[in-house]
Scaffold this active site. Structure first.
Site, short mmCIF file in Angstrom:
data_model
loop_
_atom_site.label_atom_id
_atom_site.label_comp_id
_atom_site.label_asym_id
_atom_site.label_seq_id
_atom_site.Cartn_x
_atom_site.Cartn_y
_atom_site.Cartn_z
N SER A 189 1.83 11.23 -1.38
CA SER A 189 1.66 10.25 -2.46
C SER A 189 0.78 10.86 -3.54
O SER A 189 1.11 11.90 -4.09
CB SER A 189 1.07 8.94 -1.90
OG SER A 189 1.04 7.94 -2.89
N MET A 310 -2.99 7.97 -1.17
CA MET A 310 -3.76 6.75 -0.88
C MET A 310 -3.03 5.91 0.16
O MET A 310 -1.81 5.96 0.27
CB MET A 310 -3.92 5.91 -2.16
CG MET A 310 -4.92 6.49 -3.14
SD MET A 310 -5.29 5.34 -4.49
CE MET A 310 -4.00 5.73 -5.63
N ASP A 313 0.60 4.81 4.57
CA ASP A 313 2.04 4.96 4.79
C ASP A 313 2.33 6.25 5.55
O ASP A 313 1.80 7.31 5.21
CB ASP A 313 2.79 4.96 3.45
CG ASP A 313 4.30 4.94 3.62
OD1 ASP A 313 4.78 4.43 4.65
OD2 ASP A 313 5.00 5.43 2.71
#
Length: 374
Positions: A189, A310, A313
């Site tokens: 991410s 962040m 996931d």
């Protein structure tokens, strides 16, 4: 007093809109504005802001040039403001490689009242940016790992595409096969485009496995990311399409706005499955969704990687993969992450077999694939 933010945009209107949005958060304070890249560099040195919002397209000195000077002369977290055009997306991917922390989209062109729609996103990214350790994004690509691709290719040099043609010729000539017994899956991410640039550019073109990538990113930007990675890789890199046949030596980037899974065909072989199912942990594509689709495929030697980002996931999916017999599950080490969120969550959930610094991840993947082949 809140965190000090510098707002940079060539449009008076947009500077006002962005400044107003930033100021609406009690922890953020606009300490100055600049109307071009040259002013931006000067103001960063003068005002020493905690973070900068930086437009890509500006006169005198554009956002990319300003970003490189800021990273070299006064490293400061930068959130880019990107237009929705294809060119804007491509420039944004370059900015992320050059060290920008993250970006937000201008919803409809360079002058837009509906920028307010991304207010929450801008606040979240600025608050994350001001807390980032600059060592992980200001330094050039770490060169501690020798490249795994042939000499003459553009490795570890953000923005250098002079060898792109030779790389593409090399990756176009590699034989690909839909018959394989290994598969690599990577989730990332914030900070991901830069990390992916380093890792994918170091993988050899004859990799005997397909590579699936979920990078949290909106539509159109994932296409630019795939094109950019293809320019610096000996592997063929594409934005994934529904029902696409998986082949060795090929990297499939999940398209923004779609979950990406692998599915097994009845007669053998594997294909991409894209869905518009509900976002998972706020994300579509989701790393967890991709990892979980691989859990039943125990006939494959699976290698999973979680890099900078962040949130959490991918952590649950990685644990499920590890429990189902994955060969290796790698988390990027904290010291090279732009944001140590997703890898930390995977480590804390005990889904990780190896913690590896970013410059060594490609080598670790190759070693894992080779040992699983023997």
């Amino acid at each position: 007093m809140g965190y000090r933010i510098l707002v940079v945009d060539d449009s008076v209107f947009m500077r006002k809109i962005v400044s107003d949005i930033v100021s609406e958060h009690p922890e953020l304070e606009v300490v100055g504005t600049a109307k071009n890249g040259k002013e931006a560099v000067e103001q960063v040195k003068l005002l020493k802001p905690h973070a900068v919002t930086l437009d890509v397209e500006m006169p005198i000195m554009n956002g990319l040039e300003a970003l490189q000077k800021i990273m070299k002369e006064a490293p400061t977290p930068v959130v880019m403001l990107s237009s929705l055009t294809e060119e804007g997306a491509a420039e944004t991917i370059k900015a992320l490689e050059f060290g920008a922390f993250d970006f937000i989209r201008k919803p409809s062109g360079s002058i837009s009242l509906d920028l307010y729609k991304v207010k929450q996103q801008l606040h979240e990214k600025l608050l994350a940016a001001v807390k980032v350790t600059m060592r992980s994004i200001a330094q050039p690509f770490a060169g501690s790992a020798p490249p795994l691709v042939s000499r003459g290719t553009a490795v570890n040099k953000p923005g250098v595409l002079s060898a792109a043609e030779s790389v593409n010729k090399a990756n176009a000539g590699k034989p690909r096969s839909s018959k394989f017994d290994q598969l690599i899956a990577i989730g990332t991410s914030t900070g991901g485009p830069r990390a992916l640039h380093q890792v994918i550019s170091q993988l050899p073109g004859d990799l005997p496995a397909p590579v699936l990538i979920v990078q949290h990113m909106p539509p159109s930007f994932t296409k630019s990311l795939a094109q950019r990675l293809n320019d610096v890789s000996q592997l063929k890199v594409v934005e994934a399409e529904d029902d696409q046949l998986l082949e060795t030596g090929t990297v499939y980037v999940a398209p923004g706005g779609w979950h990406m899974m692998a599915r097994r065909e009845q007669g053998g072989g594997y294909r991409i499955k894209l869905t518009k199912d509900e976002p998972r942990s706020g994300h579509r594509p989701s790393v967890d969704v991709m990892f979980e689709s691989l859990v039943p495929m125990k006939e494959l030697k699976r290698h999973a990687v979680i890099m900078t980002g962040m949130g959490s996931d991918g952590a649950k999916g990685m644990l499920a993969l590890r429990k189902s017999g994955a060969v290796i599950t790698i988390a990027e080490a904290e010291e090279t992450c732009v944001v140590y969120g997703m890898p930390r969550a995977a480590v804390e959930l005990q889904g990780v077999t190896d913690v590896v610094k970013q410059p060594e991840i490609a080598r670790k993947i190759v070693q894992s694939v080779h040992s699983a082949s023997s």
